[in-house]
Design an enzyme around this catalytic site. Structure first.
Site, short mmCIF file in Angstrom:
data_model
loop_
_atom_site.label_atom_id
_atom_site.label_comp_id
_atom_site.label_asym_id
_atom_site.label_seq_id
_atom_site.Cartn_x
_atom_site.Cartn_y
_atom_site.Cartn_z
N ARG A 165 0.86 -1.18 0.00
CA ARG A 165 0.00 0.00 0.00
C ARG A 165 0.90 1.23 0.00
O ARG A 165 1.99 1.21 0.57
CB ARG A 165 -0.91 0.01 1.23
CG ARG A 165 -1.81 -1.22 1.34
CD ARG A 165 -2.57 -1.23 2.65
NE ARG A 165 -3.42 -2.40 2.77
CZ ARG A 165 -3.04 -3.56 3.34
NH1 ARG A 165 -1.81 -3.68 3.83
NH2 ARG A 165 -3.88 -4.57 3.41
N LYS A 190 -1.95 -2.66 7.87
CA LYS A 190 -3.19 -2.35 8.60
C LYS A 190 -3.23 -3.15 9.90
O LYS A 190 -2.76 -4.28 9.96
CB LYS A 190 -4.40 -2.70 7.74
CG LYS A 190 -4.62 -1.76 6.57
CD LYS A 190 -5.91 -2.10 5.83
CE LYS A 190 -6.20 -1.10 4.73
NZ LYS A 190 -7.47 -1.42 4.01
N HIS A 265 -2.81 2.73 -5.99
CA HIS A 265 -3.23 1.39 -5.60
C HIS A 265 -3.23 0.44 -6.80
O HIS A 265 -3.20 -0.79 -6.62
CB HIS A 265 -4.63 1.45 -4.97
CG HIS A 265 -4.83 0.42 -3.90
ND1 HIS A 265 -4.17 0.45 -2.68
CD2 HIS A 265 -5.62 -0.70 -3.86
CE1 HIS A 265 -4.56 -0.58 -1.94
NE2 HIS A 265 -5.42 -1.29 -2.64
N ARG A 268 -0.36 -1.89 -6.71
CA ARG A 268 -0.60 -3.04 -5.83
C ARG A 268 -1.41 -4.10 -6.57
O ARG A 268 -1.10 -5.30 -6.51
CB ARG A 268 -1.34 -2.56 -4.58
CG ARG A 268 -1.69 -3.63 -3.56
CD ARG A 268 -2.19 -2.94 -2.30
NE ARG A 268 -2.83 -3.83 -1.35
CZ ARG A 268 -2.17 -4.58 -0.46
NH1 ARG A 268 -0.85 -4.56 -0.45
NH2 ARG A 268 -2.82 -5.33 0.40
N HIS A 291 -3.17 -9.15 3.14
CA HIS A 291 -4.63 -9.16 3.08
C HIS A 291 -5.21 -9.76 4.36
O HIS A 291 -4.57 -10.59 5.02
CB HIS A 291 -5.12 -9.98 1.88
CG HIS A 291 -5.00 -9.24 0.58
ND1 HIS A 291 -4.97 -9.88 -0.64
CD2 HIS A 291 -4.90 -7.91 0.31
CE1 HIS A 291 -4.86 -8.99 -1.60
NE2 HIS A 291 -4.82 -7.79 -1.04
N TYR A 300 -8.38 -10.73 -7.43
CA TYR A 300 -7.37 -10.54 -8.46
C TYR A 300 -7.37 -11.71 -9.44
O TYR A 300 -7.13 -11.54 -10.62
CB TYR A 300 -5.99 -10.38 -7.82
CG TYR A 300 -5.87 -9.14 -6.97
CD1 TYR A 300 -5.96 -7.88 -7.53
CD2 TYR A 300 -5.70 -9.24 -5.59
CE1 TYR A 300 -5.87 -6.74 -6.75
CE2 TYR A 300 -5.60 -8.10 -4.80
CZ TYR A 300 -5.68 -6.86 -5.39
OH TYR A 300 -5.59 -5.74 -4.61
#
Length: 342
Positions: A165, A190, A265, A268, A291, A300
């Site tokens: 990110r 995160k 993004h 990514r 993730h 994806y």
């Protein structure tokens, strides 16, 4: 910090970001930065619309009609996706609820802000990513004869390597880099989760050359890796601007870029798709990208048409024609400055 607190709105914004989000809500630094970016964008929009400076905006300037126009401008003028538009709205919903408790005299108008609905369709927006020739085109469009060009080349090479990110990349400090074999970076994701990500030796060399140009510091290992021309940490806005510049330049040689809405993004997304196309299993890619679960990574796999074709061949090998077949498949004030320093 005294000038921006001259209005009730300024004081509320300070409490919102200093106390409410990190302490009472326990939000992560990444989420707080996202809320900060939304606040900066909205304050600029409101200042332009009211023809007043950010510093003298007040609580009454936050209303549903203005927020609705702001959200429209995000999509129309900035090209934001529905998902990004909804994320901005979620931030303003949270701030409006906070303001109701702080300023109940504005409850009626603020409840209308909270009542603004999210836009449907955010989860069906196609994943936009770069194909290999487009990645090469973007990197080759960077002039590496200048210090800023060498920084940008290292920046985007690292983003393509890691699929990190953008804020994870901007938060990198020299102590997070391992530039000898095995080369890797430590990313703070995160939920304050830390993960290690391998990088190419060539990317490690680019990073070594970059940090060797940094000005001397009392704590060199704590220094940010990516700095702007003034020696301050590079920002998300800065990365977005730089990427747009290089994509526009690369589009002259790779015309397919002109039809894509590329943002940080997207890099990514590109890493994720290419890892999957290279045969890396879903679980590894999920851990690589940090993730929260495999379902996030699966989108994806659904995004790339080549992977769909390959999956079809694996499931129905006798039905799909072989390669030999002849068949044809037919204004910034001190308030904004303070927010940027959060």
């Amino acid at each position: 910090m005294t000038q921006h607190q001259s209005t009730a709105l300024g004081r509320s914004i300070a409490r919102f970001f200093r106390e409410y989000l990190p302490t009472l809500r326990g939000m992560s630094p990444h989420t707080i930065r996202s809320y900060r970016d939304t606040m900066i964008l909205f304050l600029r929009f409101a200042a332009a619309e009211t023809r007043r400076s950010v510093e003298i905006l007040d609580v009454r300037d936050i209303n549903a009609d203005r927020l609705g126009r702001f959200l429209t401008s995000l999509e129309v003028e900035r090209g934001n996706s529905i998902a990004t538009r909804n994320a901005r709205l979620a931030a303003m919903h949270s701030f409006a609820r906070f303001l109701i408790a702080e300023h109940p005299e504005y409850m009626d108008s603020l409840q209308q802000v909270v009542g603004l609905p999210f836009k449907r369709g955010g989860r069906t927006t196609p994943v936009e990513y770069l194909e290999e020739p487009e990645i090469k085109g973007v990197l080759e469009s960077i002039n590496r004869d200048t210090p800023s060009g060498r920084r940008d080349y290292a920046l985007f090479s690292l983003m393509f390597d890691t699929g990190a990110r953008v804020q994870e990349i901007l938060d990198l400090r020299v102590c997070d880099l391992r530039l000898v074999s095995p080369c890797q970076v430590r990313l703070h994701g995160k939920g304050n989760k830390i993960r290690l990500c391998p990088i190419w030796r060539r990317t490690a060399q680019l990073l070594q050359e970059l940090i060797s140009t940094h000005s001397p510091s009392d704590s060199p290992t704590d220094q940010r890796v990516f700095l702007n021309d003034r020696g301050a940490p590079l920002t998300r806005f800065g990365v977005r601007y730089l990427l747009r510049k290089y994509v526009d330049a690369a589009a002259k040689e790779a015309p397919t870029l002109a039809d894509k809405s590329i943002h940080p993004h997207s890099l990514r997304h590109s890493t994720a798709v290419h890892l999957l196309k290279a045969g890396v299993d879903i679980a590894t890619v999920s851990q690589w990208l940090g993730h929260s679960g495999l379902n996030v990574t699966m989108r994806y796999a659904r995004a790339d048409i080549d992977m769909k074709r390959q999956a079809l061949k694996q499931v129905f090998p006798d039905v799909v024609p072989s390669a030999s077949s002849k068949m044809i498949i037919g204004y910034d004030g001190s308030l904004v400055s303070w927010l940027r320093r959060l």
